[in-house]
Design a protein around this motif. Sequence first.
Motif, PDB file in Angstrom:
ATOM      1  N   VAL A   1      29.055  40.052  39.223  1.00 55.51           N
ATOM      2  CA  VAL A   1      30.444  40.465  38.986  1.00 55.51           C
ATOM      3  C   VAL A   1      30.744  40.536  37.491  1.00 55.51           C
TER       4      VAL A   1
ATOM      5  N   GLN B   1      32.402  44.269  39.633  1.00 55.41           N
ATOM      6  CA  GLN B   1      32.703  44.325  41.056  1.00 55.41           C
ATOM      7  C   GLN B   1      31.409  44.105  41.851  1.00 55.41           C
TER       8      GLN B   1
ATOM      9  N   HIS C   1      34.991  38.787  46.281  1.00 55.87           N
ATOM     10  CA  HIS C   1      34.719  40.024  45.547  1.00 55.87           C
ATOM     11  C   HIS C   1      34.560  41.203  46.503  1.00 55.87           C
TER      12      HIS C   1
ATOM     13  N   LYS D   1      37.890  42.635  47.654  1.00 55.04           N
ATOM     14  CA  LYS D   1      38.539  43.525  46.683  1.00 55.04           C
ATOM     15  C   LYS D   1      37.980  44.941  46.770  1.00 55.04           C
TER      16      LYS D   1
END
Length: 257
Positions: free
Chosen positions: A58, A63, A109, A112
């Motif tokens: 990340v 991302q 993560h 998202k």
Amino acid sequence: MAYQYAKRGASLVIVDKNAHHLPKVAETARGLGSPDIIQVCADVSILEDCKRFIDEAVKHFGQLDHLVNNAGISSVCPIENITDVTNFPRVMDVNFWGLVYPTHFAIPHLKKSKGKILAISSVAALMHPPTLGFYSASKSAVKTFFETLRSELAPSITVTIATLGFIDSNMTRQEHLSKVVFRLVPVMSSRRAAEALVDGIRRGERYVTEPKWYKALFMVEALCPQVMDWCYGRILFPQLKHALDEASISTSQTKAD
């Protein structure tokens, strides 16, 4: 798996507990089309290592889109041959907890990015072949855990579970296994299996079974388990036990020499 993702233009975080494996894989993946790759030496059975490689992914890319839980080890031994049952926890540490730990840290993560998780289980989780008791138990745990997780994470994260049969890999090429497996059962190439897995996870499939003909055996196991018991007891187990006994004799002779 890394090469198939690379062919599709994915940026990669590749993780291996043996650091010397990583540069060659990274070089090949770049040649196949991956624009950016980071290499992380880590052991998936160690909680802190799993947090570290998720954090590094990340931090580097900003991302996380896919998590591929591909680590695993085999355990082939008739239960009556075991002299110390405490030697086997690592099978569960790698095959089960080695998937749970990174998944735990990746979930925030992946939410998202509306990402995807691939969990590698095995046909052994459904068919329970002899001499693979600890391995089958670990893969059954994987299947059950990620089925539960799928319900909890939907619709923000897609979970794909792979139930794989015999794939031509380092695991199946162990001497005692290869003597039996390559003679009795069609073995799928690792490239074809990886292609099917990457396509399956991209489509968001719930399950990917490869080779596909194992699905027919799942039906036999569910509808008439006595047939599978007969095949295991009369065909598979005697040959596996003979191969294991031969491997044990060969090892003993080598040590004596």
